[in-house]
Design a protein around this motif. Sequence first.
Motif, PDB file in Angstrom:
ATOM      1  N   ALA A 460       0.810  -1.313   0.095  1.00 25.64           N
ATOM      2  CA  ALA A 460      -0.107   0.090  -0.002  1.00 25.64           C
ATOM      3  C   ALA A 460       0.803   1.234   0.093  1.00 25.64           C
ATOM      4  CB  ALA A 460      -0.836   0.028   1.048  1.00 25.64           C
ATOM      5  N   GLY A 461       2.026   1.011  -0.467  1.00 23.83           N
ATOM      6  CA  GLY A 461       2.878   2.298  -0.457  1.00 23.83           C
ATOM      7  C   GLY A 461       4.314   2.119   0.106  1.00 23.83           C
ATOM      8  N   SER A 462       4.866   3.354   0.390  1.00 31.30           N
ATOM      9  CA  SER A 462       6.308   3.526   0.445  1.00 31.30           C
ATOM     10  C   SER A 462       6.380   4.629   1.532  1.00 31.30           C
ATOM     11  CB  SER A 462       7.181   3.886  -0.671  1.00 31.30           C
ATOM     12  OG  SER A 462       8.581   4.170  -0.051  1.00 31.30           O
ATOM     13  N   LEU A 463       7.446   4.407   2.630  1.00 30.92           N
ATOM     14  CA  LEU A 463       7.584   5.269   3.780  1.00 30.92           C
ATOM     15  C   LEU A 463       8.814   6.341   3.286  1.00 30.92           C
ATOM     16  CD1 LEU A 463       8.265   2.887   6.720  1.00 30.92           C
ATOM     17  CD2 LEU A 463       6.380   4.582   6.271  1.00 30.92           C
ATOM     18  N   GLY A 464       9.255   6.089   1.892  1.00 34.95           N
ATOM     19  CA  GLY A 464      10.038   7.083   1.260  1.00 34.95           C
ATOM     20  C   GLY A 464      11.459   6.775   1.659  1.00 34.95           C
ATOM     21  N   GLU A 465      11.883   5.949   2.455  1.00 34.75           N
ATOM     22  CA  GLU A 465      13.107   5.452   2.951  1.00 34.75           C
ATOM     23  C   GLU A 465      12.918   4.416   3.971  1.00 34.75           C
ATOM     24  OE1 GLU A 465      15.871   7.929   5.170  1.00 34.75           O
ATOM     25  OE2 GLU A 465      14.291   8.458   6.834  1.00 34.75           O
ATOM     26  N   PRO A 466      13.855   3.444   3.870  1.00 35.58           N
ATOM     27  CA  PRO A 466      13.924   2.123   4.732  1.00 35.58           C
ATOM     28  C   PRO A 466      13.845   2.644   5.951  1.00 35.58           C
ATOM     29  CG  PRO A 466      15.552   2.005   3.259  1.00 35.58           C
ATOM     30  CD  PRO A 466      15.348   3.424   3.193  1.00 35.58           C
ATOM     31  N   LEU A 467      13.013   1.921   6.916  1.00 32.08           N
ATOM     32  CA  LEU A 467      13.122   2.101   8.301  1.00 32.08           C
ATOM     33  C   LEU A 467      12.501   0.907   8.964  1.00 32.08           C
ATOM     34  CD1 LEU A 467      13.187   4.689   9.689  1.00 32.08           C
ATOM     35  CD2 LEU A 467      10.683   4.968   9.989  1.00 32.08           C
ATOM     36  N   SER A 468      13.261   0.530  10.110  1.00 31.52           N
ATOM     37  CA  SER A 468      12.760  -0.827  10.758  1.00 31.52           C
ATOM     38  C   SER A 468      13.167  -0.241  12.274  1.00 31.52           C
ATOM     39  CB  SER A 468      13.564  -2.057  10.616  1.00 31.52           C
ATOM     40  OG  SER A 468      15.119  -1.683  10.762  1.00 31.52           O
ATOM     41  N   ASP A 469      12.718  -1.055  13.217  1.00 30.53           N
ATOM     42  CA  ASP A 469      12.873  -1.095  14.687  1.00 30.53           C
ATOM     43  C   ASP A 469      12.307   0.377  15.174  1.00 30.53           C
ATOM     44  OD1 ASP A 469      14.760  -3.004  13.770  1.00 30.53           O
ATOM     45  OD2 ASP A 469      16.558  -1.625  14.251  1.00 30.53           O
ATOM     46  N   LEU A 470      11.012   0.521  14.467  1.00 33.32           N
ATOM     47  CA  LEU A 470      10.552   1.705  14.688  1.00 33.32           C
ATOM     48  C   LEU A 470       9.064   1.574  15.783  1.00 33.32           C
ATOM     49  CD1 LEU A 470       8.284   2.694  11.889  1.00 33.32           C
ATOM     50  CD2 LEU A 470       9.439   0.901  11.969  1.00 33.32           C
ATOM     51  N   GLY A 471       8.532   2.733  16.215  1.00 37.05           N
ATOM     52  CA  GLY A 471       7.318   2.542  16.840  1.00 37.05           C
ATOM     53  C   GLY A 471       6.052   3.260  16.317  1.00 37.05           C
TER      54      GLY A 471
END
Length: 628
Positions: A460-471
């Motif tokens: 359903a889309g993209s965050l614009g950059e990779p991102l893990s370990d987030l809240g």
Amino acid sequence: MRVALAAVVLVVVAAGCSGARHAHGSVTTTAKRLHRTHIRSVRHSHETVAQRALGLPPVRSRVVPGYVLIADRNNNRALIVSPSKRVVWQATGLRGPDDAFFTPGYRSVITNEEFNDTLTELALRGKRAIWRYGHAGVAGAGPGYLNTPDDAYRLASGLTVVADIRNCRIVYLRRSGAVARVLGGSCVHDPPRGFASPNGDTPLPGGGLLVTEIGGWIDRLAADGRLLWSIRSPVSYPSDAQLLPGGRVLVSSFTDPGRIVIVDRSGRIDWSFGAQSGPNRLAKPSLAVRWPNGLIAANDDYNHRVIVIDPRTKRIVWQYGHTGVSGAVQGYLDKPDGIDLLPGFAASARKRTPTPARSVQQLRIRRVGSLPEPVSRLAAVALPDGRVLALGGLVGGSSSTQVLLGPPGRLRPAGRLPVATHDAAAALSHGSTFLFGGGQAASTDAVIHVDPGTGAARAAGSLGEPLSDLGAATIGKAVYLVGGYTGTRFATAVLRFRPGRSPTLVTRLPAGLRYAGVAALGGKIYVAGGLTTAGLSRAVLAVDPARRTVTRVATLPTPLAHVALAALGSRLLLVGGGSARVLAIDPGSGTVAVAGRLPTALADPAAVAQDGRVLVLGGGTNAVYELR
């Protein structure tokens, strides 16, 4: 530090997430600014641990965050070395000191003289022996005797714990010399009744131990001695294992050539250091520890050096000793077998011991369901109709595509994610569930829509950059994403997500942050603990999206990461971090208190608020707990 097996026939980031490949990410501009401010405060304000202990000046090194204590075994001495490699303290006349660790309060050093069958405690000031145990050169198993003791630690309780290798046991000693407790005694892998030659007994938060067996096992014991889990070591001669956030283990292979590895709970190697030749070739390294700055320090025993490794680049960035050349003069070592750190920053010295959490009226905690398999690092959402949606996670050490749906007591598979993932975040928005980021071997920018009715999932889309370990947290219909890891740096951004649009920046945290607890309460987003480039955090932050401000509202009793946060009434409940404690945070008063204890310690659980209760899922188990 080791016993030759011939003499005893006995027999530690995936997805930007679980490995150490980027546990030491790039320092952000904000973090650099904070570091400069911190150095100024050291000069003008707080006294450091090193200043209190020995009158040593503050440390300004980013690589070595203090002074290094070294047990220089074959030189029969212990010494403390500055980041500039100057010896600032030295105690001689020991009998083959195998390890050396500071006691609580940094007033003394305790060392085990393995091949002398003795323990010795030295006053830091005066360098005189103030406590001994064992009979010099006489091995035994009765009161007052040890047989090749290893890894002697003075605990906060005042007891001394030591791995008694050839007696196949862990011994707790009182100051008087009386034996307070013994674990093991049988020389087979059967913890806690027996250990296959234990050479490590690292104390853990909460009172447990991480025991290393030369026979090839790593065991986590609870404070009461119960076995919590056991890992078959992937290296042939494991030595002095250390527990990392999230339940991973850092362990040395006491072999030539040697290795230093990080393994997950299944024993799979996530990160490895060591080579067949060149500067990274190790010769029987016996201890590796991760420092608060994310770098890994190790003693490379038979190369006669102590080294500091950048786990991201796998390069040695500091060394004391000359590779392969033994000696006793300035700059040389002879089989260094133990290290510890005397903190040199003021922030480490503000409290000598962690502030104990206050107790409040206890929560009612009960198990209400079971997941199909033990899982950690999953994402979860509480649905308005009383059901729960649980997504992805680590199952058996591998990323999962699972979509679990149902009431807390009957969560069942309902679909599959397009790609296996863990260390993602999930939230409700406009009646739909979205899963953000995460990944497997690398962080991802994916946004996944999950139908809360059927469990069907689609991109359903993209965050614009990779991102893990987030809240993630929802206020009204807006979803806010907090911190994380981009694959190259710790993220500082607080982002607002709207379906069908790219996320927008709301504000920034004071420093990059991963593995924090994130929850919404009263129109604000609260962020508790987490991992920064400087180490674990004790801060509880309040993010006001309307004002775009970030303020500190409370302090945790100990630094924590790999935690989950959820709101219960006017309080926030924090779980995980390798602990069984449930902490209640009152953001109004700034108080933090122990509100209960789970049946077992959890790391990387999920927590959601639903109908006047908090549900806790996974955390390395298959349990679903209800907290009221």
